[in-house]
Design a protein around this motif. Structure first.
Motif, PDB file in Angstrom:
ATOM      1  N   PRO A  13      -7.833 -13.463   7.386  1.00 59.26           N
ATOM      2  CA  PRO A  13      -7.869 -12.569   8.544  1.00 59.26           C
ATOM      3  C   PRO A  13      -6.849 -12.967   9.605  1.00 59.26           C
ATOM      4  O   PRO A  13      -6.467 -14.133   9.719  1.00 59.26           O
ATOM      5  CB  PRO A  13      -9.300 -12.734   9.070  1.00 59.26           C
ATOM      6  N   ALA A  66     -12.744  -1.083   3.753  1.00 57.14           N
ATOM      7  CA  ALA A  66     -12.941  -1.587   5.111  1.00 57.14           C
ATOM      8  C   ALA A  66     -13.032  -3.110   5.122  1.00 57.14           C
ATOM      9  O   ALA A  66     -12.380  -3.783   5.928  1.00 57.14           O
ATOM     10  CB  ALA A  66     -14.194  -0.967   5.718  1.00 57.14           C
ATOM     11  N   THR A  69      -9.644  -4.798   4.125  1.00 56.15           N
ATOM     12  CA  THR A  69      -8.658  -4.741   5.204  1.00 56.15           C
ATOM     13  C   THR A  69      -9.034  -5.669   6.346  1.00 56.15           C
ATOM     14  O   THR A  69      -8.188  -6.399   6.879  1.00 56.15           O
ATOM     15  CB  THR A  69      -8.528  -3.297   5.720  1.00 56.15           C
ATOM     16  N   MET A  70     -10.319  -5.668   6.729  1.00 57.90           N
ATOM     17  CA  MET A  70     -10.761  -6.447   7.890  1.00 57.90           C
ATOM     18  C   MET A  70     -10.521  -7.942   7.698  1.00 57.90           C
ATOM     19  O   MET A  70     -10.009  -8.621   8.598  1.00 57.90           O
ATOM     20  CB  MET A  70     -12.244  -6.200   8.160  1.00 57.90           C
TER      21      MET A  70
END
Length: 275
Positions: A13, A66, A69-70
């Motif tokens: 991340p 989601a 990607t996060m």
């Protein structure tokens, strides 16, 4: 009993030290999926599964776009539990039991790689993942990960006391040295998994906490992003905070006898791999 500490899924991340506490703001942080492979007299036992083989082939479909990607998930075939078990000279069929801390995307993604294994989980977690009652439960779990029809073995909560925790269950058909410890908060059916290695206990605390500094006897602390993330993802704030306090007390008073670690912290993983 022999215990292998595996990384079964890497995440990168954004946020650098605001996430993992290491120097640098502009780099991507490092998070992992810490799983255990336990060699017992009755067969292999896996604690959590990481992303799984399907994630390496089709990450968006298996983990969800989601989530991928996060956390900037980087699923790799060589990091799957199946590949690492094979590298140790075993077959998938040699894995008889899987014990999960909970059934979130990054903990249950590899269940389908071992369709013959029995999956041990708290009943509340199983119900939330397979028969969701509200939008939050429907959005949290990836039902595609359970479509192969796992061989579930569920447990209610009452049991025996263990190091200040009010309940623990021996697992059916599994070596008695492996115990399920209720650690609700992150999810309502969240658990820890305790392993008596013969040289002391290991406690896989799953997502009961995220940063190694949270168990620092000199002063518990956490990075800003992970502090916020824990709150955002919790299903029971009071239970999470109470169980975190118990883990901190356990690490403070019994650190020589019980090694506590979380699911996503690379510092803890590397330390245990070296020990």
């Amino acid at each position: 009993m022999r215990v292998h500490h595996l990384n079964c899924g890497t995440m990168r991340p954004a946020g650098g030290r605001l996430v993992d506490g290491e120097p640098g703001l502009l780099r991507r942080a490092e998070m992992i999926c810490h799983c255990l492979l336990i060699e017992t007299d009755s067969g292999l036992v896996l604690v959590d599964t990481g992303f799984g083989e399907q994630a390496a082939r089709r990450p968006g479909a298996w983990l969800g776009k989601a989530f991928t990607t996060m956390v900037h998930a980087e699923p790799k075939a060589e990091e799957t539990a199946a590949a690492q078990i094979a590298a140790l000279g075993y077959r998938a069929e040699d894995l008889r039991d899987i014990v999960v801390t909970h059934l979130d995307i990054d903990h249950a993604g590899g269940l389908a790689d071992f369709p013959e294994a029995t999956v041990h989980v708290y009943a509340g977690e199983h119900r939330a993942a397979t028969a969701p009652r509200n939008l939050a439960e429907r959005q949290r779990y990836r039902r595609i990960q359970f479509e192969h029809g796992p061989r579930w073995q569920t447990y209610a909560e009452p049991g025996e006391p263990w190091h200040g925790f009010h309940a623990v269950r021996e697992l059916k058909g599994v070596a008695p040295e492996i115990l399920l410890i209720p650690l609700a908060g992150h999810t309502n059916g969240h658990a820890g998994v305790a392993v008596d290695t013969g040289d002391g206990w290991l406690l896989h605390a799953g997502d009961a906490y995220f940063f190694h500094g949270q168990l620092d006897p000199a002063g518990p602390h956490c990075t800003p992003v992970l502090s916020a993330f824990q709150v955002a993802m919790q299903q029971n704030s009071r239970a999470r905070r109470e169980n975190l306090a118990k883990l901190q007390e356990l690490a403070r008073n019994h650190g020589n006898d019980v090694r506590v670690f979380s699911a996503h912290n690379p510092v803890e993983l590397r330390a245990l791999q070296r020990s």
